[in-house]
Design an enzyme around this catalytic site. Structure first.
Site, short mmCIF file in Angstrom:
data_model
loop_
_atom_site.label_atom_id
_atom_site.label_comp_id
_atom_site.label_asym_id
_atom_site.label_seq_id
_atom_site.Cartn_x
_atom_site.Cartn_y
_atom_site.Cartn_z
N HIS A 29 13.44 -22.57 17.05
CA HIS A 29 13.50 -21.14 17.33
C HIS A 29 14.98 -20.76 17.42
O HIS A 29 15.69 -21.26 18.28
CB HIS A 29 12.77 -20.87 18.64
CG HIS A 29 12.65 -19.42 18.97
ND1 HIS A 29 11.82 -18.58 18.29
CD2 HIS A 29 13.26 -18.67 19.91
CE1 HIS A 29 11.90 -17.36 18.80
NE2 HIS A 29 12.78 -17.38 19.79
N ASP A 40 17.15 -17.62 18.08
CA ASP A 40 17.22 -16.20 18.42
C ASP A 40 18.31 -15.56 17.59
O ASP A 40 19.46 -16.01 17.59
CB ASP A 40 17.47 -16.04 19.93
CG ASP A 40 16.19 -16.33 20.72
OD1 ASP A 40 15.12 -15.89 20.27
OD2 ASP A 40 16.28 -17.01 21.75
N ASP A 90 7.79 -15.83 20.53
CA ASP A 90 8.61 -15.52 21.71
C ASP A 90 8.71 -14.04 22.03
O ASP A 90 9.45 -13.65 22.91
CB ASP A 90 10.03 -16.10 21.46
CG ASP A 90 10.86 -16.11 22.73
OD1 ASP A 90 10.28 -16.24 23.81
OD2 ASP A 90 12.10 -16.00 22.64
N HIS A 103 13.74 -9.64 18.93
CA HIS A 103 13.15 -9.63 20.28
C HIS A 103 14.09 -9.88 21.44
O HIS A 103 13.65 -9.92 22.59
CB HIS A 103 11.93 -10.55 20.34
CG HIS A 103 12.24 -12.02 20.18
ND1 HIS A 103 12.01 -12.70 19.01
CD2 HIS A 103 12.75 -12.92 21.02
CE1 HIS A 103 12.37 -13.96 19.16
NE2 HIS A 103 12.81 -14.13 20.36
ZN LIG Z 1 13.41 -15.92 21.21
#
Ligand SMILES: [Zn+2]
Length: 1075
Positions: A273, A275, A385, A597
């Protein structure tokens, strides 16, 4: 004497707890008995420094991130490992590493270990990114394999691009606020020999230890595991290969027992993941992608059945641009089935706040890119997420080629546990996608026995579907699986005592569920995350930017389409106008990127928001330019617009699909329109009956005057209260700006404010969450607040006849204040509160509250292409957990006969309890951005009382009008495109089936022949309407969000219209072919 078989154990049986301590010590990474344990033997023959490891460095100035080519052209200074530190935070240092193999390592495998407590990327000397490096103890990746068999005097050279930030940025406290002055030391630049047989034993023991202590400890397998572990410790002598072989025999024998046929089946997918911005800016993410994905390509080469997946199309596009070699390698692995493209959206976006069209564009941009670069779309929507999932998503996904949905975030709920694992997620329109929430409750699994066991104990639907997905690898800051994950996975594919866990693609997991489940439960509506409720409000400027961009780009697409079609109808002339496909595409990418997000929800660092705000400004500025260009073309055609911009006509553009009348404030340029009411340099004028999707030109002499007795008034009553009144409504305010009474003159409801209560009560709540500052407002904040009502400053600032206005100011603290203009126009059916706030607070939450004489048990909130009902009471914990919820342009509180909607132009947080309705205005968290929301804010909200319940009201229409102002141009000329006569598109009756987006199709290629309309049913009822157009339509296909061609054609009615039948909250994409 005959030997007894089995023999007699002459040692005492060890009590469980003592045995466990012995085993833990043996496997511990440190501690007082480390030297007697197995971990100290994993690597041998450590060498560093001259003459074996030579380092030189180039320090990149000014926090720049430069390319490989630029870097190697610089002068590198020789440096000793401990000579100095490197920094500050976010700076980059390129190291050249030159190695000569020491004699003692000849004929052995040799590994280079690097630890700078920060992130790095290994480059070959010819500029190929080889793999990422992560320093420190958490999520470490410190090994770069030089050779499996070193030769005498063998030399190696490579570069390390070292970034002065850790996997999680440079935060140094719980609030995660970045420290701009962090410096990093080279803790390790060593050559080592991996002790493969001890490493193998170590990984075996970790699995056996997990079976012993992290599964059912009373099972026979767990108890045998304990016995085997203890026996191996008894046998273990670190420098004795025969002893290690004996240990390996014991461990292999134990792990060889396979599990039964009915065992739970886990599909393990490698993942990281990343971000897209969070505790670091976008530019660092671009490098995180290269570091993480190059490491994964390396592991794909080393582990033959390893499968990895990555989402977020924006990250693929960055990689393609900046690291084309890696991108090509990924394309190859994707073809071989080792790399799975997934998600389909442009980024892993928030789904609470983006508009309906934004949700569509995330998928359109993403799937189109996948199709272009990989020759296929993905069938799996991937959002592990994001902070809750809109009830309109299932329909958007189904219409974007996704049948499957993966997440885990609901495991973060802090009040109620989400009840399902594998289920049919059912949207507000009844579309269903097959959803799976990994029972391991993480998208960063470590591939441990405890996680595998949890997949069985925490699976809520195991009786329906005996399968789960394990998403493993370091993540959030990127990274992905490391060799240790794959070593553990290798040992747990089929071992008695644990579920079966095999590498595989996510799509195959879902297909297996489909093929092997008889039935599944269904869950209807939004997947509300009972956590992170502050994210509807934090970083107010981002929310405002998002709403403004969505509104403006919609105007741009409609007006550019109109201009392009106008040009098509004027083909006799050589036209200069072309549809700005590229620009629109680029702007949509920026809007979608900012919906990531941790961006739109407000949970990123200040540095990330520098870019986010810059991109929003770019979209707004360029949209205004594009809109103006389209308007020019529509007004002036080929005649050009020089000399024609001043004049005594006003052109009003209405980009909503119904006829509008409104009060417009025109800048004064020695022009007098109706000469009735002015504010500063602007004159208010009334514009009447502008058709939908059209333009109307009014000569100055046609602008009507409003007779004072028909206009709006502001006045003070003898009793001291202030009144705003027109022919529709009357509001009475006290001198503190609070609403005392509200009357709807078309209703017999009387005062809508319950006696003893008020409206527009400005409240300041103490806002101290339990941990996640920018993310969370907690349930207890509702118990501690004060009302801002010290100043009695209200005065009349405009007195009609077109617009009446009251102005007041309240001090929030010694540094902060709020000023509001409360206004009503002569046409208005709502009262507007235009607010400016100077905000310098700490852990305070500003809201406004209205109370209405309405008894009901739910409130209705605007979401994407539809609405959602939520309870307005705290009956159960499911209800009270929704003490703060997301709504877009309005929230409505209605009984069967009457209601009031609270509209806004850039807010998303609402709370409705019984008769009170609150809109969340500003928060002031201090981490991870310590300056979040400090400074000046502007926003508007309004109250709109209406006859009838929500379903029979005009709320949707009013809220759109409140957000999409009429735009205007001053002119003395009008070429008058006939395409607009009267409307480019309209639906009769208007207001329930709504045309949102009008654009040229992606595949139109500026031909001006194929138009896309996005239409939705707004109230949740089967609706019929007739679509008409002033265009010469050939065919209309019922298409989808990806604008696919279909054979599903609409047939024209006798009079040329097209009848549309929509189901509740249906999103309908029409592809219109023009003649
Ligand atoms: Zn995230």
């Amino acid at each position: 004497m005959a030997t007894l078989k089995p023999s007699v154990d002459i040692t005492p049986k060890i009590p469980k707890n003592i045995e466990q301590s012995r085993i833990n010590n043996f496997l511990a990474p440190n501690g007082q008995f480390y030297s007697m344990g197995i971990r100290q033997g994993l690597w041998t023959e450590r060498h560093s420094g001259d003459p074996y490891v030579k380092l030189s460095v180039y320090d990149v100035p000014d926090l720049k991130r430069i390319t490989f080519k630029e870097a190697i052209g610089q002068k590198f200074e020789p440096i000793q490992q401990h000579q100095r530190s490197f920094g500050p935070s976010w700076s980059t240092h390129w190291f050249k590493v030159d190695i000569i193999i020491p004699e003692v390592m000849v004929d052995h495998p040799v590994v280079f270990q690097w630890d700078m407590d920060s992130e790095g990327l290994v480059w070959s000397t010819d500029g190929i990114p080889l793999q990422g490096l992560t320093g420190g103890d958490d999520q470490a990746r410190q090994e770069y394999i030089l050779t499996q068999n070193a030769t005498k005097d063998q030399e190696f050279s490579f570069y390390i691009e070292a970034a002065c930030n850790g996997m999680f940025g440079v935060g140094d406290n719980d609030a995660m606020v970045p420290d701009p002055n962090r410096y990093f030391n080279i803790k390790k630049a060593d050559l080592v020999i991996p002790a493969y047989s001890i490493q193998k034993l170590y990984y075996d023991l970790v699995i056996i230890q997990g079976i012993a202590y992290d599964t059912n400890q009373d099972s026979s397998r767990a108890r045998q595991a304990v016995w085997v572990l203890n026996e191996i410790i008894n046998q273990f002598i670190i420098n004795d290969p025969t002893s290690i072989d004996k240990c390996l025999n014991l461990s292999s024998e134990f792990l060889a027992a396979s599990n039964g046929e009915g065992e739970h089946q886990i599909t393990a997918i490698g993942h990281c993941h990343i971000d897209t911005a969070w505790l670091w800016p976008f530019d660092e993410t671009k490098r995180k992608v290269a570091r993480s994905w190059s490491s994964q390509l390396d592991l794909i080469n080393r582990y033959p059945d390893y499968v990895f997946t990555a989402s977020q199309v924006q990250q693929y596009e960055w990689l393609e641009e900046l690291y084309p070699d890696l991108f090509r390698a990924i394309q190859e692995q994707e073809k071989l089935g080792r790399w799975e493209i997934i998600g389909g959206s442009w980024v892993e976006h928030d789904t609470n706040m983006p508009s309906g069209e934004s949700l569509c564009r995330q998928m359109l941009l993403g799937q189109t890119y996948f199709e272009k670069k990989f020759g296929k779309r993905t069938n799996v929507f991937w959002l592990p997420d994001s902070f809750g999932y809109s009830g309109q998503l299932p329909q958007v996904l189904k219409q974007s080629g996704c049948d499957y949905f993966f997440t885990q975030k609901l495991s973060w709920n802090n009040i109620n546990k989400f009840p399902l694992t594998t289920f049919w997620w059912t949207g507000i329109d009844n579309s269903r996608v097959l959803a799976h929430l990994t029972p391991a409750d993480t998208y960063n699994a470590m591939v441990t026995p405890s996680e595998l066991y949890k997949c069985t104990t925490n699976h809520h639907d195991i009786e329906y579907s005996n399968r789960s997905l394990l998403v493993y690898g370091n993540g959030d800051g990127g990274g992905g699986p490391a060799p240790e994950h794959l070593e553990r996975l290798k040992r747990m594919k089929n071992v008695d005592g644990l579920p079966s866990c095999k590498p595989g693609q996510v799509i195959d997991f879902f297909k297996n569920v489909e093929d092997n489940s008889q039935k599944l439960q269904a869950y209807k509506g939004e997947l509300y995350l009972e956590f992170h409720r502050g994210t509807y409000t934090t970083q107010a400027l981002v929310k405002r930017g998002n709403r403004q961009c969505e509104v403006l780009i919609r105007d741009v697409e409609f007006l550019s389409t109109a201009a392009r079609l106008f040009h098509s109808n004027n083909i006799s002339k050589q036209s200069s106008y072309s549809y700005p496909t590229k620009d629109i595409n680029r702007l949509w990418k920026l809007i979608c990127l900012n919906q990531f997000h941790d961006c739109l929800p407000g949970s990123g660092i200040g540095l990330a928001y520098v870019d986010v705000h810059k991109y929003h400004r770019e979209v707004i500025y360029e949209s205004l330019t594009l809109r103006r260009k389209a308007q020019d073309y529509i007004l002036f055609g080929e005649e050009g617009h020089e000399k024609k911009q001043s004049g005594n006509c006003i052109a009003i553009f209405n980009t909503l699909p119904w006829t509008r009348s409104d009060i417009v404030s025109m800048p004064e340029k020695n022009t007098h329109w109706s000469d009735q009411q002015w504010k500063d340099e602007h004159e208010y004028i009334i514009v009447e009956s502008v058709p939908g999707f059209s333009v109307a030109v009014f000569p100055s002499q046609s602008i009507p005057r409003v007779e004072p007795n028909e206009g709006v008034r502001a006045y003070q009553q003898d009793s001291g209260e202030f009144v705003l009144e027109n022919s529709h409504i009357k509001g009475i305010f006290n001198s503190r700006g609070q609403l005392l009474e509200l009357y709807d003159k078309h209703s017999n409801r009387g005062n809508l404010v319950p006696s003893g209560s008020k409206g527009n009560i400005l409240q300041l709540y103490e806002d101290v969450p339990t941990y996640w500052d920018a993310w969370d407002v907690e349930i207890y904040h509702l118990q501690k607040y004060k009302i801002l009502e010290n100043n009695e400053s209200l005065k009349i600032s405009a007195n009609g006849p077109l617009r009446a206005e009251l102005t007041f100011r309240q001090d929030i603290s010694k540094d902060s204040w709020i000023e509001q203009n409360i206004s009503l126009t002569c046409l208005g059916t709502f009262i507007e509160f235009d607010s400016a706030v100077e905000w310098h607070e700490k852990h305070q939450f500003l809201k406004t509250e209205f109370n209405w004489d309405i008894i009901t048990d739910f409130a209705t909130y605007d979401i994407q292409y539809g609405v959602l009902r939520r309870p307005n009471h705290y009956n159960s914990t499911l209800d009270s957990a929704r003490f703060e919820v997301c709504g877009h342009k309005f929230a409505d509180l209605s009984d069967a006969n009457y209601g009031v909607a609270l509209l806004n132009n850039c807010k998303y947080g609402y709370a409705t309890h019984e008769k009170s309705q609150r809109l969340s205005l500003l928060r002031s968290p201090k981490g991870p951005d310590e300056n979040a929301d400090m400074g000046r804010h502007k926003f508007k909200y309004a109250i709109f009382p209406h006859n009838g319940n929500f379903e029979s009201s005009d709320v949707v229409r009013k809220a759109l009008e409140f957000n999409v102002p009429l735009s205007y141009r001053q002119t003395n000329y009008y070429a008058g495109p006939k395409t607009f006569s009267p409307s480019l598109f309209s639906i009769d009756p208007p207001g329930r089936i709504i045309i949102d987006t009008v654009k040229l199709a992606e595949n139109d290629q500026d031909q001006g022949k194929t138009v896309i309309l996005r239409i939705y049913e707004a109230y949740g009822g089967q609706s019929r309407g007739t679509l008409t157009s002033s265009l010469n339509i050939n065919t209309i296909q019922i298409s989808n969000i990806l604008e696919d061609d279909t054979n599903n054609l609409l047939t024209a009615d006798k009079d040329g219209g097209f009848t549309l039948n929509l189901t509740p909250f249906q999103i309908l994409t029409l592809k219109i072919q023009l003649n």
